[in-house]
Design an enzyme around this catalytic site. Structure first.
Site, PDB file in Angstrom:
ATOM      1  N   VAL A  21     121.444 -39.979  -2.452  1.00 50.70           N
ATOM      2  CA  VAL A  21     121.259 -38.525  -2.446  1.00 50.70           C
ATOM      3  C   VAL A  21     122.081 -37.887  -1.335  1.00 50.70           C
ATOM      4  O   VAL A  21     122.688 -36.831  -1.525  1.00 50.70           O
ATOM      5  CB  VAL A  21     119.758 -38.170  -2.287  1.00 50.70           C
ATOM      6  CG1 VAL A  21     119.566 -36.662  -2.155  1.00 50.70           C
ATOM      7  CG2 VAL A  21     118.954 -38.711  -3.462  1.00 50.70           C
ATOM      8  N   HIS A  75     117.838 -38.102 -15.356  1.00 51.55           N
ATOM      9  CA  HIS A  75     116.517 -38.332 -15.944  1.00 51.55           C
ATOM     10  C   HIS A  75     116.362 -37.463 -17.192  1.00 51.55           C
ATOM     11  O   HIS A  75     116.816 -36.321 -17.218  1.00 51.55           O
ATOM     12  CB  HIS A  75     115.406 -37.947 -14.968  1.00 51.55           C
ATOM     13  CG  HIS A  75     115.249 -38.878 -13.806  1.00 51.55           C
ATOM     14  ND1 HIS A  75     115.926 -40.072 -13.678  1.00 51.55           N
ATOM     15  CD2 HIS A  75     114.448 -38.798 -12.704  1.00 51.55           C
ATOM     16  CE1 HIS A  75     115.555 -40.666 -12.549  1.00 51.55           C
ATOM     17  NE2 HIS A  75     114.671 -39.919 -11.949  1.00 51.55           N
ATOM     18  N   CYS A 122     112.027 -36.274  -8.199  1.00 48.97           N
ATOM     19  CA  CYS A 122     113.137 -35.960  -9.109  1.00 48.97           C
ATOM     20  C   CYS A 122     112.702 -35.858 -10.569  1.00 48.97           C
ATOM     21  O   CYS A 122     113.298 -35.112 -11.346  1.00 48.97           O
ATOM     22  CB  CYS A 122     114.267 -36.973  -8.961  1.00 48.97           C
ATOM     23  SG  CYS A 122     113.768 -38.684  -9.102  1.00 48.97           S
TER      24      CYS A 122
END
Lengths: 357, 357
Positions: free
Chosen positions: A16, A261, A131
């Site tokens: 990240v 995702h 997330c």
């Protein structure tokens, strides 16, 4: 104030952190000094941000002296120790970890959904969501505003980079080890056997191989068989949307995707809602992209979404048997909107409201 | 009757046909002659069944003369033409295609759930369900019997071999083309570009690359944005379970798994049901295996299920906000229980009840 605020990025060398440096370098430059902070192991490394070389500093109380905003992307236990230290030294902390998210004195913010909450931070800490939750918040927040969200049933398709750099490396390793074998994945245990032979035992990045597999587990074991990630999705959605009694059931599943995702969402609202209503709202939502034309093969998919900022929504259908309910499919880059971007946007929100005259 | 029935396998060379020959060879031998039938292109090929070489015959009305039971695994349009011809010639047809499944004169049978329906077949045809529906029927049927199923919200994780031999070949090709590239899957379109360069254009096995991706589409476009596979799951579940008003919402998603479909299921019952109830029922269900011990990393996964017969169920959780509701995760080999095995079991059921004195 007119001087530009000083920013510290803590966890600058991780998955990240790397995306965070890219994002900050690519957006309007609102900061004065930017400090890069990481574990002692990475101290002294030179990394780029805004096109300039910056030497990574080891995490220590002094690195927060003079810092206005500190963005933390480190493991929960590191945040638990160091976020209060940074806040004590006067920094406003934006924390990506799970440590403070459900603390009633810490706002949990998605700038498109609940920007006002960021101003009320008695501990000097703002949390940014998990997330998986984040992947759907911009879209669900926009729909909720007009139609009142009541229930969510969610199944996730989570990328390996949710587990950091090691997650991506593991899937690349597995794919390399399995490629060329055109019978693997056809008998029980054959994938495990090939990976054991070629990669050895002992890797614990994931609880099972991810290549040619789906793993119905993310996070740690909580009460009654729930995985932590599934409970986060429930509790964080409630807090961000401000619906304390939102009904949520989630099943979180790891899939062999590097980054982005996806979520299959079954969403029930207070009021009658049509596909046309949802399309209108999602098209107008500034950080949401509607990709919903299945006749032409157009729906959100990780390979098209990865590396970009918005949340993508498609496959919007009126549930045939459930009143006021839509089924839809959402994709978001878990390292960008799902992590770094949301933290950067919270920081910019604070800069815009508190640091510019 | 005391003579053993003659069996014809139509579509003997396909993905399901191959597994069907294995399954028939591995189970109690209840047949006399076994004929292998395929398209004219495959006629003359020699394939093994029960350890013997059998020459494949081209599909023609005459191949059904003297056939007692014909198992068809061919595309819908081939079934539409040829199933009635086989039935007219006196064969009881067990058809894997979608053509006759919702015909009120054709029973749709899962032997564990509704075996009695197989006897009532005015057209001489019994249908076997779509592989996605089948993956959960044994488990859901057992739970329904005691607690009365009311609602299902399902998200699927479907294997590529659901699209036949070509589906598996395509994923193996894609994985080979992408292996070794340790940045692919990190920017929008990069997977598409590598595959285009290495494999060329024009493959239409799936609507998009499946490697490093999930594709929220299975089947053809039906009314209001629904995919045919999603509607099959609704309509077939209702018919098999005998619950005409069962509420169902499904989102079907293709994942990079060779064989074994997985389903995240949110199931609501008429009566209060606990995890312990579900465990007791699923443990007792003869073709279901309960694998539900997340503390030890035990849950159903394709790499452990593929090549085996049962339906595997795990991650059984009491929904926190929905009364009488369980969340669970189900895996089943889509070529075995999802296709060949169920057809073989229907055939055996008919042999046992009608051909043995």
């Amino acid at each position: 104030m007119s001087t530009k605020p000083t920013l510290a990025l803590v966890g600058a060398t991780g998955a990240v952190g790397t995306v965070m440096r890219e994002i900050i370098s690519g957006r309007e430059d609102v900061y004065g000094e930017i400090r890069l902070v990481a574990s002692a192991r990475s101290a002294g490394k030179v990394l780029q941000v805004r096109g300039e070389d910056v030497v990574v500093q080891a995490l220590a109380p002094e690195v927060f002296d003079g810092v206005d905003i500190a963005i933390f992307d480190v493991p929960d236990e590191v945040s638990a120790t160091w976020v209060p230290i940074a806040a004590e030294r006067g920094a406003t902390v934006i924390d990506k970890s799970g440590t403070f998210r459900m603390n009633p004195q810490v706002p949990l913010v998605v700038p498109e959904v609940n920007p006002g909450d960021a101003a009320n931070r008695p501990l000097g800490i703002v949390s940014t969501p998990n997330c998986t939750t984040l992947s759907m918040m911009a879209a669900m927040g926009a729909l909720h505003e007009e139609f009142g969200l009541k229930e969510l049933v969610v199944a996730s398709y989570q990328a390996v980079s949710g587990a950091g750099v090691a997650g991506s490396a593991r899937l690349y390793d597995e794919v390399e080890a399995l490629a060329g074998d055109r019978t693997v994945g056809t008998t029980a245990g054959d994938v495990r056997k090939v990976l054991q032979n070629k990669l050895g035992d002992g890797d614990d990045t994931f609880p099972a191989p991810v290549a040619f597999n789906v793993v119905p587990w993310a996070g740690s074991l909580k009460e009654d068989g729930w995985a932590s990630e599934e409970l986060k999705l429930r509790n964080e959605s409630r807090k961000i949307l401000g619906i304390p009694d939102l009904k949520v059931s989630a099943t979180c599943v790891r899939v062999p995707v590097i980054t982005t995702h996806s979520l299959a969402v079954h969403a029930t609202f207070e009021r009658e809602i049509t596909v046309a209503d949802a399309h209108r709202i999602l098209e107008a939502a500034p950080t949401v992209v509607l990709v919903d034309d299945p006749a032409n093969g157009i729906y959100p998919m990780p390979i098209d979404v990865v590396g970009t900022d918005p949340t993508y929504v498609g496959r919007v259908r009126q549930a045939l048997d459930f009143p006021n309910t839509l089924d839809l499919f959402v994709c978001g880059d878990n390292l960008r909107k799902g992590a770094a971007l949301n933290a950067a946007e919270i920081a910019e929100l604070i800069v815009a409201t508190e640091y510019t005259a």
